[in-house]
Design a protein around this motif. Structure first.
Motif, mmCIF file in Angstrom:
data_model
loop_
_atom_site.group_PDB
_atom_site.id
_atom_site.type_symbol
_atom_site.label_atom_id
_atom_site.label_comp_id
_atom_site.label_asym_id
_atom_site.label_seq_id
_atom_site.Cartn_x
_atom_site.Cartn_y
_atom_site.Cartn_z
ATOM 1 N N ASP A 86 0.833 -1.206 0.000
ATOM 2 C CA ASP A 86 0.000 0.000 0.000
ATOM 3 C C ASP A 86 0.867 1.256 0.000
ATOM 4 O O ASP A 86 1.896 1.302 0.675
ATOM 5 C CB ASP A 86 -0.879 0.057 1.257
ATOM 6 C CG ASP A 86 -2.008 -0.954 1.241
ATOM 7 O OD1 ASP A 86 -2.442 -1.360 0.136
ATOM 8 O OD2 ASP A 86 -2.463 -1.337 2.341
ATOM 9 N N GLU A 87 0.446 2.291 -0.737
ATOM 10 C CA GLU A 87 1.108 3.585 -0.644
ATOM 11 C C GLU A 87 0.505 4.350 0.527
ATOM 12 O O GLU A 87 -0.712 4.466 0.642
ATOM 13 C CB GLU A 87 0.938 4.415 -1.908
ATOM 14 C CG GLU A 87 1.638 5.767 -1.776
ATOM 15 C CD GLU A 87 1.439 6.685 -2.951
ATOM 16 O OE1 GLU A 87 2.436 7.146 -3.515
ATOM 17 O OE2 GLU A 87 0.256 6.954 -3.286
ATOM 18 N N GLY A 96 2.632 24.985 16.766
ATOM 19 C CA GLY A 96 3.696 25.196 17.750
ATOM 20 C C GLY A 96 4.677 24.042 17.717
ATOM 21 O O GLY A 96 5.177 23.657 16.667
ATOM 22 N N GLY A 97 4.942 23.450 18.871
ATOM 23 C CA GLY A 97 5.861 22.318 18.953
ATOM 24 C C GLY A 97 5.213 20.977 18.692
ATOM 25 O O GLY A 97 5.871 19.939 18.724
ATOM 26 N N LEU A 98 3.894 20.969 18.440
ATOM 27 C CA LEU A 98 3.189 19.711 18.165
ATOM 28 C C LEU A 98 3.038 19.492 16.664
ATOM 29 O O LEU A 98 2.701 20.418 15.920
ATOM 30 C CB LEU A 98 1.800 19.724 18.807
ATOM 31 C CG LEU A 98 1.743 19.615 20.314
ATOM 32 C CD1 LEU A 98 0.303 19.741 20.804
ATOM 33 C CD2 LEU A 98 2.345 18.306 20.790
ATOM 34 N N TRP A 99 3.283 18.269 16.255
ATOM 35 C CA TRP A 99 3.151 17.876 14.855
ATOM 36 C C TRP A 99 2.188 16.697 14.801
ATOM 37 O O TRP A 99 2.456 15.649 15.393
ATOM 38 C CB TRP A 99 4.506 17.487 14.282
ATOM 39 C CG TRP A 99 5.491 18.620 14.252
ATOM 40 C CD1 TRP A 99 6.082 19.210 15.332
ATOM 41 C CD2 TRP A 99 5.997 19.276 13.113
ATOM 42 N NE1 TRP A 99 6.930 20.201 14.917
ATOM 43 C CE2 TRP A 99 6.902 20.260 13.553
ATOM 44 C CE3 TRP A 99 5.795 19.127 11.739
ATOM 45 C CZ2 TRP A 99 7.592 21.094 12.685
ATOM 46 C CZ3 TRP A 99 6.479 19.958 10.872
ATOM 47 C CH2 TRP A 99 7.372 20.924 11.341
ATOM 48 N N ARG A 100 1.067 16.874 14.120
ATOM 49 C CA ARG A 100 0.043 15.837 14.018
ATOM 50 C C ARG A 100 0.132 15.194 12.636
ATOM 51 O O ARG A 100 0.033 15.880 11.619
ATOM 52 C CB ARG A 100 -1.340 16.448 14.225
ATOM 53 C CG ARG A 100 -2.494 15.467 14.115
ATOM 54 C CD ARG A 100 -3.835 16.138 14.352
ATOM 55 N NE ARG A 100 -3.846 16.938 15.554
ATOM 56 C CZ ARG A 100 -4.059 16.475 16.783
ATOM 57 N NH1 ARG A 100 -4.257 15.183 16.965
ATOM 58 N NH2 ARG A 100 -4.073 17.291 17.823
ATOM 59 N N GLY A 101 0.310 13.880 12.624
ATOM 60 C CA GLY A 101 0.376 13.153 11.368
ATOM 61 C C GLY A 101 -0.827 12.255 11.196
ATOM 62 O O GLY A 101 -1.105 11.426 12.066
ATOM 63 N N GLU A 102 -1.551 12.450 10.104
ATOM 64 C CA GLU A 102 -2.644 11.544 9.757
ATOM 65 C C GLU A 102 -2.162 10.704 8.589
ATOM 66 O O GLU A 102 -1.768 11.238 7.551
ATOM 67 C CB GLU A 102 -3.903 12.309 9.364
ATOM 68 C CG GLU A 102 -5.027 11.353 8.984
ATOM 69 C CD GLU A 102 -6.241 12.053 8.412
ATOM 70 O OE1 GLU A 102 -7.331 11.841 8.953
ATOM 71 O OE2 GLU A 102 -6.088 12.798 7.428
ATOM 72 N N VAL A 103 -2.191 9.384 8.775
ATOM 73 C CA VAL A 103 -1.709 8.465 7.760
ATOM 74 C C VAL A 103 -2.915 7.811 7.099
ATOM 75 O O VAL A 103 -3.806 7.282 7.785
ATOM 76 C CB VAL A 103 -0.787 7.391 8.377
ATOM 77 C CG1 VAL A 103 -0.222 6.493 7.292
ATOM 78 C CG2 VAL A 103 0.329 8.045 9.187
ATOM 79 N N THR A 104 -2.945 7.867 5.772
ATOM 80 C CA THR A 104 -4.051 7.262 5.032
ATOM 81 C C THR A 104 -3.513 6.320 3.964
ATOM 82 O O THR A 104 -2.375 6.446 3.508
ATOM 83 C CB THR A 104 -4.940 8.332 4.362
ATOM 84 O OG1 THR A 104 -4.142 9.064 3.419
ATOM 85 C CG2 THR A 104 -5.546 9.279 5.378
ATOM 86 N N VAL A 105 -4.362 5.380 3.586
ATOM 87 C CA VAL A 105 -4.123 4.507 2.441
ATOM 88 C C VAL A 105 -5.393 4.582 1.601
ATOM 89 O O VAL A 105 -6.483 4.318 2.112
ATOM 90 C CB VAL A 105 -3.838 3.048 2.878
ATOM 91 C CG1 VAL A 105 -3.823 2.125 1.680
ATOM 92 C CG2 VAL A 105 -2.525 2.963 3.646
ATOM 93 N N ALA A 106 -5.262 4.997 0.360
ATOM 94 C CA ALA A 106 -6.416 5.173 -0.536
ATOM 95 C C ALA A 106 -7.481 6.045 0.120
ATOM 96 O O ALA A 106 -8.671 5.736 0.081
ATOM 97 C CB ALA A 106 -6.980 3.819 -0.956
ATOM 98 N N ALA A 107 -7.040 7.135 0.780
ATOM 99 C CA ALA A 107 -7.893 8.129 1.437
ATOM 100 C C ALA A 107 -8.614 7.605 2.683
ATOM 101 O O ALA A 107 -9.474 8.283 3.223
ATOM 102 C CB ALA A 107 -8.885 8.736 0.454
#
Length: 121
Positions: A86-87, A96-107
């Motif tokens: 999967d891509e 600020g100092g927080l980094w939020r990552g949302e990871v998706t596969v095919a949306a």
């Protein structure tokens, strides 16, 4: 677009990062099925270990802000399994100092990672 590869990570798959807004970045990652991480995880049905999903988010942040040092894993939620072919698309938003990552596969969301960074001293 920045391509991030580092020798201090468990996998050397490149992470391509692009700034799409002042505090928003998008990274695209295509895991390599020949990566040793898939040996035994699981034969005939390769699943990407969660630690690598976390690592891809971290590497994407470091790709746009290499001077930052990870100080805290605030939260890390794995929502669905990720097949080895999967891509992954990682959308990172900085507040600020927080980094939020949302990871998706095919949306479809598969993971949410919230990290805190500080400057190297």
């Amino acid at each position: 677009m920045n391509t991030v590869t580092t020798s201090d990570c468990a996998t050397v798959v490149p992470v391509d990062v692009e700034r799409v807004a002042p505090d928003t970045f998008v990274a695209r990652i295509r895991p390599d099925l020949d990566d040793p991480v898939f040996a035994g995880h699981y034969p005939g049905f390769p699943l990407l270990p969660g630690v690598h999903i976390f690592e891809y988010v971290h590497r994407a942040v470091r790709g746009v802000a290499p001077e930052l040092q990870l100080t805290e894993i605030v939260s890390c939620r794995f929502l669905l399994p990720v097949r080895g072919d999967d891509e992954l698309v990682v959308t990172i938003r900085r507040t600020g100092g927080l980094w939020r990552g949302e990871v998706t596969v095919a949306a479809v969301p598969v993971a949410e990672v919230l990290l805190r960074y500080g400057s190297e001293e």
